[in-house]
Design a protein around this motif. Structure first.
Motif, PDB file in Angstrom:
ATOM      1  N   GLY A   8      71.989   5.712  -1.169  1.00 20.81           N
ATOM      2  CA  GLY A   8      71.408   5.431  -2.472  1.00 20.81           C
ATOM      3  C   GLY A   8      70.482   6.490  -3.014  1.00 20.81           C
ATOM      4  O   GLY A   8      70.010   6.380  -4.149  1.00 20.81           O
ATOM      5  N   GLY A   9      70.211   7.514  -2.225  1.00 12.94           N
ATOM      6  CA  GLY A   9      69.356   8.579  -2.728  1.00 12.94           C
ATOM      7  C   GLY A   9      70.063   9.389  -3.798  1.00 12.94           C
ATOM      8  O   GLY A   9      71.251   9.220  -4.050  1.00 12.94           O
ATOM      9  N   GLY A  10      69.306  10.263  -4.438  1.00  8.65           N
ATOM     10  CA  GLY A  10      69.901  11.108  -5.459  1.00  8.65           C
ATOM     11  C   GLY A  10      68.844  11.761  -6.312  1.00  8.65           C
ATOM     12  O   GLY A  10      67.660  11.773  -5.967  1.00  8.65           O
ATOM     13  N   LEU A  11      69.289  12.303  -7.436  1.00 11.59           N
ATOM     14  CA  LEU A  11      68.411  12.988  -8.376  1.00 11.59           C
ATOM     15  C   LEU A  11      68.139  12.068  -9.556  1.00 11.59           C
ATOM     16  O   LEU A  11      69.078  11.509 -10.145  1.00 11.59           O
ATOM     17  CB  LEU A  11      69.072  14.285  -8.847  1.00 11.59           C
ATOM     18  CG  LEU A  11      68.356  15.063  -9.949  1.00 11.59           C
ATOM     19  CD1 LEU A  11      67.006  15.557  -9.458  1.00 11.59           C
ATOM     20  CD2 LEU A  11      69.228  16.224 -10.413  1.00 11.59           C
ATOM     21  N   VAL A  12      66.876  11.927  -9.905  1.00  8.51           N
ATOM     22  CA  VAL A  12      66.503  11.067 -11.017  1.00  8.51           C
ATOM     23  C   VAL A  12      65.336  11.708 -11.756  1.00  8.51           C
ATOM     24  O   VAL A  12      64.544  12.445 -11.155  1.00  8.51           O
ATOM     25  CB  VAL A  12      66.136   9.654 -10.500  1.00  8.51           C
ATOM     26  CG1 VAL A  12      64.911   9.700  -9.603  1.00  8.51           C
ATOM     27  CG2 VAL A  12      65.961   8.677 -11.638  1.00  8.51           C
ATOM     28  N   GLN A  13      65.243  11.429 -13.019  1.00  9.20           N
ATOM     29  CA  GLN A  13      64.120  11.959 -13.805  1.00  9.20           C
ATOM     30  C   GLN A  13      62.871  11.110 -13.567  1.00  9.20           C
ATOM     31  O   GLN A  13      62.964   9.928 -13.230  1.00  9.20           O
ATOM     32  CB  GLN A  13      64.467  11.958 -15.284  1.00  9.20           C
ATOM     33  CG  GLN A  13      65.484  13.017 -15.682  1.00  9.20           C
ATOM     34  CD  GLN A  13      65.656  13.110 -17.186  1.00  9.20           C
ATOM     35  OE1 GLN A  13      65.514  12.114 -17.893  1.00  9.20           O
ATOM     36  NE2 GLN A  13      65.944  14.298 -17.672  1.00  9.20           N
ATOM     37  N   ALA A  14      61.731  11.727 -13.768  1.00  8.28           N
ATOM     38  CA  ALA A  14      60.465  11.003 -13.650  1.00  8.28           C
ATOM     39  C   ALA A  14      60.491   9.784 -14.557  1.00  8.28           C
ATOM     40  O   ALA A  14      60.949   9.848 -15.695  1.00  8.28           O
ATOM     41  CB  ALA A  14      59.302  11.918 -14.010  1.00  8.28           C
ATOM     42  N   GLY A  15      60.000   8.672 -14.021  1.00 13.99           N
ATOM     43  CA  GLY A  15      60.019   7.421 -14.754  1.00 13.99           C
ATOM     44  C   GLY A  15      61.261   6.582 -14.494  1.00 13.99           C
ATOM     45  O   GLY A  15      61.317   5.410 -14.900  1.00 13.99           O
ATOM     46  N   GLY A  16      62.225   7.170 -13.813  1.00  5.58           N
ATOM     47  CA  GLY A  16      63.469   6.475 -13.538  1.00  5.58           C
ATOM     48  C   GLY A  16      63.402   5.587 -12.313  1.00  5.58           C
ATOM     49  O   GLY A  16      62.339   5.417 -11.703  1.00  5.58           O
ATOM     50  N   LEU A  85      59.457   6.257 -10.877  1.00  7.76           N
ATOM     51  CA  LEU A  85      59.411   7.339  -9.901  1.00  7.76           C
ATOM     52  C   LEU A  85      58.675   8.551 -10.452  1.00  7.76           C
ATOM     53  O   LEU A  85      58.739   8.848 -11.662  1.00  7.76           O
ATOM     54  CB  LEU A  85      60.822   7.719  -9.470  1.00  7.76           C
ATOM     55  CG  LEU A  85      61.455   6.739  -8.484  1.00  7.76           C
ATOM     56  CD1 LEU A  85      62.961   6.901  -8.442  1.00  7.76           C
ATOM     57  CD2 LEU A  85      60.860   6.923  -7.089  1.00  7.76           C
ATOM     58  N   LYS A  86      57.996   9.241  -9.540  1.00  6.92           N
ATOM     59  CA  LYS A  86      57.217  10.423  -9.894  1.00  6.92           C
ATOM     60  C   LYS A  86      57.744  11.619  -9.111  1.00  6.92           C
ATOM     61  O   LYS A  86      58.328  11.451  -8.030  1.00  6.92           O
ATOM     62  CB  LYS A  86      55.747  10.203  -9.527  1.00  6.92           C
ATOM     63  CG  LYS A  86      55.127   8.953 -10.107  1.00  6.92           C
ATOM     64  CD  LYS A  86      53.716   8.742  -9.583  1.00  6.92           C
ATOM     65  CE  LYS A  86      53.092   7.467 -10.113  1.00  6.92           C
ATOM     66  NZ  LYS A  86      51.724   7.254  -9.584  1.00  6.92           N
ATOM     67  N   PRO A  87      57.517  12.817  -9.589  1.00  4.74           N
ATOM     68  CA  PRO A  87      57.955  14.007  -8.831  1.00  4.74           C
ATOM     69  C   PRO A  87      57.409  14.018  -7.405  1.00  4.74           C
ATOM     70  O   PRO A  87      58.100  14.485  -6.489  1.00  4.74           O
ATOM     71  CB  PRO A  87      57.400  15.165  -9.661  1.00  4.74           C
ATOM     72  CG  PRO A  87      57.378  14.633 -11.058  1.00  4.74           C
ATOM     73  CD  PRO A  87      56.993  13.186 -10.914  1.00  4.74           C
ATOM     74  N   GLU A  88      56.215  13.505  -7.189  1.00  6.16           N
ATOM     75  CA  GLU A  88      55.639  13.492  -5.849  1.00  6.16           C
ATOM     76  C   GLU A  88      56.311  12.477  -4.919  1.00  6.16           C
ATOM     77  O   GLU A  88      55.995  12.430  -3.727  1.00  6.16           O
ATOM     78  CB  GLU A  88      54.125  13.230  -5.896  1.00  6.16           C
ATOM     79  CG  GLU A  88      53.723  12.016  -6.717  1.00  6.16           C
ATOM     80  CD  GLU A  88      53.305  12.373  -8.134  1.00  6.16           C
ATOM     81  OE1 GLU A  88      54.006  13.206  -8.771  1.00  6.16           O
ATOM     82  OE2 GLU A  88      52.301  11.790  -8.606  1.00  6.16           O
ATOM     83  N   ASP A  89      57.219  11.676  -5.444  1.00  6.78           N
ATOM     84  CA  ASP A  89      58.002  10.780  -4.601  1.00  6.78           C
ATOM     85  C   ASP A  89      59.200  11.500  -3.977  1.00  6.78           C
ATOM     86  O   ASP A  89      59.921  10.923  -3.162  1.00  6.78           O
ATOM     87  CB  ASP A  89      58.519   9.583  -5.409  1.00  6.78           C
ATOM     88  CG  ASP A  89      57.407   8.653  -5.866  1.00  6.78           C
ATOM     89  OD1 ASP A  89      57.461   8.198  -7.019  1.00  6.78           O
ATOM     90  OD2 ASP A  89      56.486   8.390  -5.062  1.00  6.78           O
TER      91      ASP A  89
END
Length: 111
Positions: A8-16, A85-89
């Motif tokens: 379930g991992g992946g790339l997401v934008q902040a706030g997603g 989600l935040k970049p620091e996550d």
């Protein structure tokens, strides 16, 4: 031997949002403590969330209501719903079933 696999991992934008899943082969799954940990760049592995057999949950201080851990004993699965989600996550997220670790799944949050 218990096997644990995250997905379930992946790339997401902040706030997603993302939903991580953990599948385990543990025969006493319903009795074990399940936890999600993460390894973020430059930091030690830390607890994200945990849930015991009765459904009592624990969360890392940084979660602040953004994430929810759950388990489905019938399917031997655990989930981590991550919102805001935040970049620091960004990091590798690991599932632990009663002491057995999975290989991890990468979560990347872009700003």
């Amino acid at each position: 031997q218990v096997q644990v696999a995250e997905s379930g991992g992946g790339l997401v934008q902040a706030g997603g949002s993302l939903r991580l899943s953990c599948a385990t082969s543990g025969s006493i799954f319903s009795q074990t403590y399940l936890a999600w940990h993460r390894q973020t760049p430059g930091k030690q592995r830390e607890l994200v969330a945990g849930i015991n057999s009765w459904g009592r949950t624990d969360y890392g201080d940084f979660v602040k209501g953004r994430f929810t851990i759950s388990r489905d004993n019938a399917r031997k699965k655990a989930y981590l719903d991550m919102n805001m989600l935040k970049p620091e996550d960004t990091g590798v997220y690991y599932c632990n079933d009663g002491g057995t670790w999975g290989q991890g799944t990468q979560v990347t949050v872009s700003s």
